[in-house]
Design an enzyme around this catalytic site. Sequence first.
Site, PDB file in Angstrom:
ATOM      1  N   ASP A 159       0.862  -1.382   0.091  1.00 42.25           N
ATOM      2  CA  ASP A 159      -0.085   0.093   0.066  1.00 42.25           C
ATOM      3  C   ASP A 159       0.843   1.057   0.077  1.00 42.25           C
ATOM      4  OD1 ASP A 159      -2.413  -1.621   0.269  1.00 42.25           O
ATOM      5  OD2 ASP A 159      -1.431  -2.170   2.108  1.00 42.25           O
ATOM      6  N   HIS A 187      -4.900  -3.415   6.441  1.00 40.58           N
ATOM      7  CA  HIS A 187      -4.597  -3.607   5.014  1.00 40.58           C
ATOM      8  C   HIS A 187      -6.222  -4.014   4.345  1.00 40.58           C
ATOM      9  CE1 HIS A 187      -3.134  -4.739   1.065  1.00 40.58           C
ATOM     10  NE2 HIS A 187      -3.529  -6.109   1.375  1.00 40.58           N
TER      11      HIS A 187
HETATM   12  C1  LMR Z   1      -3.642  -6.493  -2.851  1.00 39.84           C
HETATM   13  O1  LMR Z   1      -3.730  -5.448  -2.010  1.00 39.84           O
HETATM   14  O2  LMR Z   1      -3.457  -6.520  -3.898  1.00 39.84           O
HETATM   15  C2  LMR Z   1      -3.861  -8.035  -1.977  1.00 39.84           C
HETATM   16  O3  LMR Z   1      -4.107  -7.708  -0.457  1.00 39.84           O
HETATM   17  C3  LMR Z   1      -4.955  -8.644  -2.650  1.00 39.84           C
HETATM   18  C4  LMR Z   1      -6.233  -8.369  -2.190  1.00 39.84           C
HETATM   19  O4  LMR Z   1      -6.908  -9.214  -1.683  1.00 39.84           O
HETATM   20  O5  LMR Z   1      -6.452  -6.999  -2.552  1.00 39.84           O
END
Ligand code: LMR
Length: 327
Positions: A159, A187
Site C-alpha cells: 500500500d 490492509h
Molecule cells: C492486494 O492488496 O493486492 C492484495 O491484498 C490482494 C487483495 O486481496 O486485495
Amino acid sequence: MAASKKILVTGATGQIAYSLLFRLASGELFGASQEIDLHLYDLPEMEGGLKGVKMELEDSCFPELRSIIIGTDFEKAAEGIDLAFMLGAKPRGAGMERKDLLGENSKIFVQQGKGLNKAAKKEALILVVGNPCNTNALICLDNAPNLSPKQFFAMTMLDQLRGECALAEHLKARPQDIEGFTIFGNHSNNLVPDYTHARFMQKSLLEAIPDEKWLQGPFCEKVQKRGAEIIAARGKSSAASAASAAIRQMRSILFSDPQERSFSAGVFSEKNPYGIDPALIYSFPIIADGNGRWRYKKFDRLSPWLSEKMAISEKELIEERNLVRSK
Ligand code: LMR
C-alpha cells in the site's frame, strides 16, 4: 561466509510465491555472499506443484541457494527457520472484502502459529502476506507465545508503494523523491494513507500538492481500492507486485537505514504512541535497528482528518479480532 539463513515460504505453489522464490534465491533479500535454504510449504494436494517449483529452482543454479526442502507438514517445514513469508491463505475473489476470508484463514493461522511456536528459531521474523493479513498475523502470534509479538509483521508495504507511485505520477516525479508517506491501520479499504507527514524533495508534500480535496478523495481511494482494481482487471489478486513489496518489506525490517527513515508495517500495537488499542496488528511508521528489532516513529501532531481515519481502521481491526476470538 555467515551461517545460511533458513527461509520458510508458505503457499509455495501459489502465484505470489512463483515471483518471490526466484528473487529470494537470486540473492535479492540478503545480497550475494549470504547462502540461503528455502523451506517450501503447501497443502498436501499441492505436493506435485511443490516438486515442480523445486525442480525449477534447481535448474536455475542459483549460487547462493544451498538447499530446498519441500513439505506438506507445517511443523517440519518450519524447523529451525530464521524468517517466514506467510503467503498461503485463501485468496479473495471479485466482489469480496479481505475480511470475508477471516473464517477460513483463521483456522490456517492458528495451526501455523502453533507450528512456528514449536519449530521456528526463537528470534525468527514472521511476515504475514496472506489476507486478511493484519488479523492473520494476530492469530499467528496469539498461538506462538515462545516468540515475541514484536517479531510478527503484516505487509502494508504494498500500500505504501502504491501511494508513493500515485503521488509521484501526480507530481510527474520519481517515487523515490517521496519520503515519510505512511500507511496507518488495516490492509483493507479502510487503510489510511497518511500524506500529511509526507515530504517531497525535502519539503512538506503539502507545499507541492496543496489540494487536500484531491489527497483525501481520489488519491486515498486509489490506494485503498488498488487491490480490488487489480482483481477486477486480472481476475486474480496481485502477485508479482505483492512479491516485490514482500521483499521490500522484509529488507526494511532486516536492515537499518543510516538516515533512520521510517516505513509502514503492520506490527503489534502494544505501547504505541498514538493511543490505538494495544493488542492489534496495526500499521504504523516504524524504524528498524538492523537486528530484527524496531521502534515506533512518533509524529507529534495528527490532523483531525488523520485521527478520524485511524480510529475507523482501529474499529475495523477490533471487530475482526472479536470475530476470530468468538469462533
Ligand atoms: C492486494 O492488496 O493486492 C492484495 O491484498 C490482494 C487483495 O486481496 O486485495
